[in-house]
Design an enzyme around this catalytic site. Structure first.
Site, PDB file in Angstrom:
ATOM      1  N   LYS A  22       0.837  -1.213   0.000  1.00 30.37           N
ATOM      2  CA  LYS A  22       0.000   0.000   0.000  1.00 30.37           C
ATOM      3  C   LYS A  22       0.866   1.256   0.000  1.00 30.37           C
ATOM      4  CE  LYS A  22      -1.704   1.619   4.126  1.00 30.37           C
ATOM      5  NZ  LYS A  22      -1.338   3.032   4.327  1.00 30.37           N
ATOM      6  N   ARG A  96      -3.898  10.714   2.770  1.00 28.77           N
ATOM      7  CA  ARG A  96      -2.775  11.656   2.886  1.00 28.77           C
ATOM      8  C   ARG A  96      -2.006  11.765   1.570  1.00 28.77           C
ATOM      9  NH1 ARG A  96      -1.955  13.455   7.434  1.00 28.77           N
ATOM     10  NH2 ARG A  96       0.191  14.090   7.107  1.00 28.77           N
ATOM     11  N   CYS A 120      -5.011   7.969   8.872  1.00 28.34           N
ATOM     12  CA  CYS A 120      -5.280   7.491  10.237  1.00 28.34           C
ATOM     13  C   CYS A 120      -4.988   8.564  11.276  1.00 28.34           C
ATOM     14  CB  CYS A 120      -4.410   6.273  10.536  1.00 28.34           C
ATOM     15  SG  CYS A 120      -4.916   4.831   9.608  1.00 28.34           S
ATOM     16  N   ASP A 310       4.293   0.496  12.096  1.00 20.10           N
ATOM     17  CA  ASP A 310       3.083  -0.216  11.664  1.00 20.10           C
ATOM     18  C   ASP A 310       3.048  -1.669  12.134  1.00 20.10           C
ATOM     19  OD1 ASP A 310       1.818   1.829   9.743  1.00 20.10           O
ATOM     20  OD2 ASP A 310       3.909   1.759   9.161  1.00 20.10           O
TER      21      ASP A 310
HETATM   22  N1  EPU Z   1       6.161  14.610  10.218  1.00 20.86           N
HETATM   23  C1  EPU Z   1       6.205  15.961  10.524  1.00 20.86           C
HETATM   24  N2  EPU Z   1       6.043  16.854   9.485  1.00 20.86           N
HETATM   25  C2  EPU Z   1       5.849  16.454   8.207  1.00 20.86           C
HETATM   26  C3  EPU Z   1       5.810  15.066   7.901  1.00 20.86           C
HETATM   27  C4  EPU Z   1       5.969  14.162   8.939  1.00 20.86           C
HETATM   28  O1  EPU Z   1       6.377  16.336  11.674  1.00 20.86           O
HETATM   29  O2  EPU Z   1       5.692  17.311   7.307  1.00 20.86           O
HETATM   30  C5  EPU Z   1       6.286  13.624  11.318  1.00 20.86           C
HETATM   31  C6  EPU Z   1       4.985  12.827  11.502  1.00 20.86           C
HETATM   32  O3  EPU Z   1       4.051  13.537  12.265  1.00 20.86           O
HETATM   33  C7  EPU Z   1       5.488  11.566  12.180  1.00 20.86           C
HETATM   34  C8  EPU Z   1       6.866  11.388  11.547  1.00 20.86           C
HETATM   35  O4  EPU Z   1       7.242  12.649  10.994  1.00 20.86           O
HETATM   36  O5  EPU Z   1       5.615  11.785  13.544  1.00 20.86           O
HETATM   37  C9  EPU Z   1       6.941  10.328  10.481  1.00 20.86           C
HETATM   38  O6  EPU Z   1       5.991  10.596   9.464  1.00 20.86           O
HETATM   39  P1  EPU Z   1       6.218  10.164   7.954  1.00 20.86           P
HETATM   40  O7  EPU Z   1       6.171  11.378   7.100  1.00 20.86           O
HETATM   41  O8  EPU Z   1       7.425   9.291   7.888  1.00 20.86           O
HETATM   42  O9  EPU Z   1       4.940   9.277   7.702  1.00 20.86           O
HETATM   43  P2  EPU Z   1       3.958   9.299   6.451  1.00 20.86           P
HETATM   44  O10 EPU Z   1       4.710   9.445   5.186  1.00 20.86           O
HETATM   45  O11 EPU Z   1       2.825  10.223   6.725  1.00 20.86           O
HETATM   46  C10 EPU Z   1       4.101   6.729   5.980  1.00 20.86           C
HETATM   47  C11 EPU Z   1       3.117   5.615   5.920  1.00 20.86           C
HETATM   48  C12 EPU Z   1       2.678   5.236   7.320  1.00 20.86           C
HETATM   49  C13 EPU Z   1       3.909   4.816   8.106  1.00 20.86           C
HETATM   50  C14 EPU Z   1       4.933   5.955   8.108  1.00 20.86           C
HETATM   51  C15 EPU Z   1       6.224   5.595   8.798  1.00 20.86           C
HETATM   52  C16 EPU Z   1       2.004   5.978   3.849  1.00 20.86           C
HETATM   53  C17 EPU Z   1       0.771   6.349   3.126  1.00 20.86           C
HETATM   54  N3  EPU Z   1       1.957   6.033   5.158  1.00 20.86           N
HETATM   55  O12 EPU Z   1       3.408   7.828   6.554  1.00 20.86           O
HETATM   56  O13 EPU Z   1       1.813   4.131   7.208  1.00 20.86           O
HETATM   57  O14 EPU Z   1       3.540   4.512   9.430  1.00 20.86           O
HETATM   58  O15 EPU Z   1       5.237   6.340   6.752  1.00 20.86           O
HETATM   59  O16 EPU Z   1       6.837   4.534   8.153  1.00 20.86           O
HETATM   60  O17 EPU Z   1       3.011   5.621   3.242  1.00 20.86           O
HETATM   61  C18 EPU Z   1      -0.069   2.830   7.643  1.00 20.86           C
HETATM   62  O18 EPU Z   1       0.244   2.178   6.644  1.00 20.86           O
HETATM   63  O19 EPU Z   1      -0.993   2.494   8.434  1.00 20.86           O
HETATM   64  C19 EPU Z   1       0.654   4.048   7.941  1.00 20.86           C
HETATM   65  C20 EPU Z   1       0.242   4.940   8.840  1.00 20.86           C
END
Ligand code: EPU
Length: 438
Positions: A22, A96, A120, A310
């Site tokens: 995903k 997102r 989420c 995750d």
């Molecule tokens: N963060 C910030 N500012 C930003 C972006 C992120 O402070 O502009 C913080 C977030 O709040 C968090 C941390 O950085 O505390 C990590 O966030 P990240 O950007 O790495 O996560 P994401 O890209 O939003 C993806 C996956 C998540 C997974 C995380 C970590 C997708 C669609 N989502 O999220 O997956 O947990 O990376 O590996 O790729 C899931 O599959 O259920 C899921 C939540």
């Protein structure tokens, strides 16, 4: 809102097959926007996150044909056009991924509008890194009541970027913006999850020049144009870990077809330490409960190559059956233990703490975030009425209900279909005893 009634206490046994991850396929779909010719992505799962991204691409003129059986998705971006704001806005709060449309749309159209984001509720999930990255490339950002409008009056130009935290999404933002930007981009503090490396592989197939250096540095030499790609997505290691945890918690035996050992090594180490058994086979991994007591473990979630955030929720259910105290320190999201409330209602003994219960540097210590958990086991679980809070927490609720004695009513189950393809069919194939109510 849909619900399932689960009659627990039966081990899950049988085999299931993974499709593409995903957290790669939705980004790979956005990457197709950058190509001047059609792309083919293989092993695309039929999940609601894919549907949302498909609809947004279609609104921008991309022709999409997805065969949910084979997983082949054909995307033709020959006629990319500006979508109507009102149509985009209909998708506000659904995912997102729209934030990753910014770079590709700025390249293709010179402007972009993205709806309010969803996903989420596992923390604040700000997008400050994304907007800082886009500004570094020269984008002008205007927040509107309904979403965000961006423009790039002088096009996007390569930049030197240092992420304050190795964010997966912000790293993807850089990749999708930099490949056709003018000049060189150097990204320090990048995330290097396998899904990101697979996205880089896709962009390279499209004609990009990207090198991944040591110490989380990624260098991208901008190219003038990209063409379409043909790619098979890496398998979903998060789904594999979820079913592995389900096998352990229900004392079952599940073969996960397509699971890839190399991308799951950190998980496999912990799974073994808890007392789970696995056999790496030619075409997947068999996960099973060996019939002996489970052991307590101490884990800290982290960015790759650490233990993924995750993976913790489904595994916590198995920890409730271990002999002693387990500790989980969540360092990626500040609010990812909401799901433990329902487990406690089912008989688990899980205490959550604001303190960092571990030595991994963490942004949440000394702040008001319950981001550490202590799980005392073993505690028998009993059925209860519970509501799915988010994707992974929801999966753990279902696993708890399957492991529990008695009947559980699990509502809001549709949230799980955001990330798990054919979830109910798979439960059925593994011998779960349940009824579904739409
Ligand atoms: N963060 C910030 N500012 C930003 C972006 C992120 O402070 O502009 C913080 C977030 O709040 C968090 C941390 O950085 O505390 C990590 O966030 P990240 O950007 O790495 O996560 P994401 O890209 O939003 C993806 C996956 C998540 C997974 C995380 C970590 C997708 C669609 N989502 O999220 O997956 O947990 O990376 O590996 O790729 C899931 O599959 O259920 C899921 C939540």
């Amino acid at each position: 809102m849909s619900q399932i009634t689960i009659h627990g206490g039966k081990p899950l046994t049988g085999s299931i097959e993974l499709k593409g991850a995903k957290n790669l396929v939705t980004k790979a779909m956005v990457a197709a926007l950058l190509g001047e010719t059609p792309s083919v992505l293989r092993d695309v799962p039929h999940i609601s996150d894919v549907e949302v991204v498909s609809r947004l691409l279609q609104l921008h003129g991309v022709n999409i044909d997805h065969d949910p059986i084979t997983g082949d998705m054909h995307m033709d971006p020959s006629n990319v056009e500006q979508a109507r704001m009102v149509d985009i806005d209909a998708h506000a709060g659904s995912s997102r991924i729209p934030i990753l449309f910014c770079g590709p749309l700025l390249h293709r159209l010179g402007e972009a509008f993205i709806p309010g984001l969803g996903g989420c509720e596992i923390g604040n999930r700000p997008v400050d890194f994304h907007f800082d990255v886009l500004r570094s490339f020269g984008a002008v950002i205007e927040k509107l009541p309904t979403g965000t409008r961006l423009s790039a009056p002088e096009g996007l130009k390569g930049a030197k970027i240092n992420l304050p935290y190795p964010s997966v999404g912000a790293t993807e933002q850089v990749l999708l913006s930099a490949t056709t930007a003018d000049g060189l981009t150097e990204l320090s503090g990048a995330a290097i999850e396998p899904e990101i490396i697979d996205l880089i592989a896709i962009l390279q197939k499209m004609g990009a020049i990207i090198s991944v250096d040591t110490d989380r540095v990624i260098r991208i030499e901008g190219v003038k144009k990209l063409h379409g790609y043909n790619h098979r997505a890496i398998p979903d290691r998060n789904e594999a870990a979820s079913w592995a945890a389900a096998a352990l918690a229900t004392q079952g035996d599940i073969f996960v077809g397509g699971a890839n050992q190399v991308d799951m090594m950190t998980f496999l180490n912990v799974f073994r330490k808890v007392g789970g058994a696995f056999d790496v086979l030619q075409n997947g991994i068999r996960f099973y409960h060996p019939g002996t007591d489970l052991n307590p473990v101490v884990i800290e979630t982290d960015v790759h190559p650490g233990f993924m955030t995750d993976w913790q929720q489904p595994l916590v259910v198995a920890m409730t059956q271990a002999q002693g105290l387990s500790i989980v320190h969540e360092t990626v999201y500040e609010n990812r233990f909401g799901f433990t409330e329902a487990l406690n209602a089912m008989g688990a003994q899980i205490q959550i703490y604001r303190e960092c219960l571990g030595g991994t540097p963490c942004r949440f210590g000394q702040r008001n975030f319950y981001h550490s958990a202590v799980i005392s086991g073993p505690t028998p679980l009993v059925g209860a009425d519970i509501r799915v809070p988010d994707l992974r927490g929801g999966f753990s609720h279902v696993v708890a209900a399957l492991a529990a004695t008695g009947t559980s009513n699990v509502s809001n189950i549709q949230l799980i279909s955001r990330g798990y393809e054919k979830f109910l069919e798979k439960l059925d194939a593994l011998g779960a005893d349940f009824e579904f109510e739409a």
